[in-house]
Write an enzyme that holds these catalytic residues in place. Structure first.
Site, PDB file in Angstrom:
ATOM      1  N   CYS A  68      -1.395   2.803  11.810  1.00 46.50           N
ATOM      2  CA  CYS A  68      -1.291   3.981  12.683  1.00 46.50           C
ATOM      3  C   CYS A  68      -2.507   3.992  13.613  1.00 46.50           C
ATOM      4  O   CYS A  68      -3.192   4.998  13.776  1.00 46.50           O
ATOM      5  CB  CYS A  68      -1.192   5.270  11.869  1.00 46.50           C
ATOM      6  SG  CYS A  68      -2.497   5.506  10.639  1.00 46.50           S
ATOM      7  N   CYS A  95       0.877  -1.191   0.000  1.00 45.65           N
ATOM      8  CA  CYS A  95       0.000   0.000   0.000  1.00 45.65           C
ATOM      9  C   CYS A  95       0.904   1.227   0.000  1.00 45.65           C
ATOM     10  O   CYS A  95       1.070   1.894   1.024  1.00 45.65           O
ATOM     11  CB  CYS A  95      -0.916   0.012   1.209  1.00 45.65           C
ATOM     12  SG  CYS A  95      -1.836  -1.515   1.482  1.00 45.65           S
ATOM     13  N   ASP A 126      -4.936  -3.419  -7.179  1.00 45.12           N
ATOM     14  CA  ASP A 126      -5.559  -3.678  -5.882  1.00 45.12           C
ATOM     15  C   ASP A 126      -4.729  -4.755  -5.186  1.00 45.12           C
ATOM     16  O   ASP A 126      -4.691  -5.905  -5.625  1.00 45.12           O
ATOM     17  CB  ASP A 126      -6.996  -4.150  -6.088  1.00 45.12           C
ATOM     18  CG  ASP A 126      -7.739  -4.354  -4.773  1.00 45.12           C
ATOM     19  OD1 ASP A 126      -7.080  -4.423  -3.709  1.00 45.12           O
ATOM     20  OD2 ASP A 126      -8.976  -4.464  -4.796  1.00 45.12           O
ATOM     21  N   PRO A 173       1.139   7.593   0.066  1.00 46.21           N
ATOM     22  CA  PRO A 173       1.712   8.518  -0.908  1.00 46.21           C
ATOM     23  C   PRO A 173       3.223   8.396  -1.124  1.00 46.21           C
ATOM     24  O   PRO A 173       3.809   9.191  -1.831  1.00 46.21           O
ATOM     25  CB  PRO A 173       1.370   9.887  -0.300  1.00 46.21           C
ATOM     26  CG  PRO A 173       1.387   9.652   1.173  1.00 46.21           C
ATOM     27  CD  PRO A 173       0.890   8.246   1.385  1.00 46.21           C
ATOM     28  N   GLY A 174       3.869   7.413  -0.483  1.00 42.22           N
ATOM     29  CA  GLY A 174       5.258   7.133  -0.824  1.00 42.22           C
ATOM     30  C   GLY A 174       6.306   7.402   0.232  1.00 42.22           C
ATOM     31  O   GLY A 174       7.496   7.203  -0.010  1.00 42.22           O
ATOM     32  N   LYS A 227       7.064   5.857   3.226  1.00 45.27           N
ATOM     33  CA  LYS A 227       7.801   4.657   3.647  1.00 45.27           C
ATOM     34  C   LYS A 227       8.522   4.024   2.457  1.00 45.27           C
ATOM     35  O   LYS A 227       9.629   3.486   2.611  1.00 45.27           O
ATOM     36  CB  LYS A 227       6.854   3.649   4.297  1.00 45.27           C
ATOM     37  CG  LYS A 227       6.274   4.109   5.632  1.00 45.27           C
ATOM     38  CD  LYS A 227       5.435   3.007   6.260  1.00 45.27           C
ATOM     39  CE  LYS A 227       4.719   3.482   7.512  1.00 45.27           C
ATOM     40  NZ  LYS A 227       3.650   4.458   7.203  1.00 45.27           N
TER      41      LYS A 227
END
Length: 454
Positions: free
Chosen positions: A385, A262, A313, A265-266, A268
């Protein structure tokens, strides 16, 4: 000044009517309206502040209403909330100016008939601010925490049951503290010593992260960050320390094949690439096209060319990835209760009866698919989180019961080296970071690493 507050009223109205999120609404308003840096800062401060303390502000307002049962239109209530927030949390604006601007706001709205009421209520609050009565903590602890720290009662009750009264109060208090801005230095372009010199030249105050001093620091007074030359040059990224710890614990090696299930937005994804010295391959899976474009944009800004974006997905199996990965990151969609200090609107979202059932299905599907992508001997890191056991240890225990060829990896050495204070859960090797308990400047995170033994 009034035009800025008019926009704030509009933003707060839209949030409640459309169940929108501040972190999505604000950028759209910034791009749509010509605002200078001071107006942008004011919009952000008041919008987030009113959202964060909404219940507390309503409690204060309620004590000064003549007709307490009378329904007040949302726009009028938000004008009152904005004013009361400024009274109690912003020191630079005189009370009389706040009252006058609030009256003008309502006069220029569809609710001009409420101008007299707003004037009377606000002037009363300024005169009697020391006379506000709060719920009794001893007699009504849930109501006290709910009102004073501005959290819904159902969430307070949930956390008291899970963590106890004192710890619940600490979590709520810590979740209301605006966090320092955490930056991760792009070690592919610059080292920490050089970056500190640049910050000093720009007169930006900073302190090294106590957990990741080689790559991270916390800053204050860094305004309009996205337009700064050092950001555009890709010298750093904005990322919370808890989030960085997840990538550090994954411990990817240069040359390995990694799958980020997943990736948008990038943050990690890019951090993993930096740990790998941009050597190897990261397949960045993301089903949302705009979020995948954010991953690509971030990689380009940072000078990373080993990330392969994949629009897909991640719950659905892709056969070409079977037993292909050395390590996999599952940063699963979750309730987000660990990041309320950054996204205060999360606490006002209503959880339906099937809320966890729907989330759990996604979380479990992600893990099951990831397990099939992993090579024997490979490692899978699951993180959220969230502070909620239903999407953390409960998920992992079910996964382990079903997948007996996976074992949980030890974390005690990592926890000791980083100086972390973790909350003990039913899986002792897992790392549960809790705001307030683990540190006042930490987001809540759950991190667990598993190895595929056969």
């Amino acid at each position: 000044m009034n035009s800025s507050r008019k926009l704030i009223v509009e933003i707060l109205d839209r949030m409640e009517k459309q169940d929108s999120y501040l972190n999505i609404l604000l950028p759209s308003y910034f791009s749509k309206h010509r605002l200078d840096s001071l107006d942008k800062a004011l919009l952000q401060e008041i919008s987030y502040g009113v959202t964060r303390f909404k219940k507390k502000l309503d409690w204060i307002i309620g004590q000064f209403l003549v007709y307490k049962d009378k329904q007040i239109p949302l726009t009028v209530r938000n004008i009152l909330r904005i004013a009361v927030y400024q009274f109690f949390y912003l020191e630079k604006i005189p009370d009389y100016a706040i009252v006058n601007e609030s009256v003008e706001l309502v006069k220029n709205s569809s609710y001009r008939g409420y101008a007299g009421m707003i004037n009377a209520v606000l002037r009363n609050i300024t005169r009697k601010s020391t006379e506000i009565i709060w719920p009794d903590r001893g007699e009504e602890p849930v109501k006290y925490i709910s009102v004073f720290y501005s959290f819904p009662e159902w969430l307070v009750e949930r956390w008291i049951k899970r963590f106890g009264l004192e710890m619940c109060q600490d979590i709520c208090a810590a979740s209301n503290i605006r966090s320092d801005l955490a930056l991760r230095v792009n070690i592919l372009k610059i080292d920490m010593a050089q970056f500190q010199k640049i910050l000093t030249q720009f007169k930006i105050s900073f302190k090294l992260s106590p957990f990741l001093p080689d790559i991270a620091l916390n800053v204050k007074g860094f305004d309009d960050i996205a337009n700064s030359p050092i950001y555009r040059k890709g010298l750093f990224s904005i990322q919370d320390e808890s989030s960085m710890l997840a990538s550090e614990f994954l411990a990817p090696l240069a040359g390995e094949t990694i799958i980020d299930m997943c990736s948008g937005p990038g943050g990690k994804t890019a951090h993993i690439a930096q740990i790998m010295q941009s050597k190897g391959t990261i397949f960045a899976l993301e089903k949302n096209k705009s979020r995948l474009e954010m991953v690509q944009k971030e990689a380009s800004r940072l000078g990373i060319d080993m990330i392969v974006p994949v629009l897909a997905d991640s719950c659905l199996l892709i056969k070409e990835y079977l037993e292909k990965a050395d390590k996999i990151l599952v940063d699963a969609p979750c309730s987000g209760t660990g990041v309320i200090r950054k996204k205060p609107d999360i606490k006002w979202k209503k959880w339906g009866r099937n809320y966890f059932k729907e989330l759990n299905k996604t979380q479990e599907n992600l893990l099951e698919t990831a397990a099939r992508y992993l090579k024997p001997g490979g490692e899978l890191l699951y993180t959220t989180c969230s502070l909620e056991k239903e999407e953390n240890e409960d998920i992992i225990l079910r996964f382990l019961k079903k997948n007996t060829n996976f074992v949980v990896r030890e974390s005690s050495q990592f926890v000791k080296e980083k100086g972390l204070v973790k909350y003990d859960s039913s899986i002792k090797e897992a790392i549960q970071i809790v705001p307030g308990y683990s540190g006042s400047n930490m987001d809540g995170f759950y991190i667990v690493k598993m190895r595929k033994v056969g």
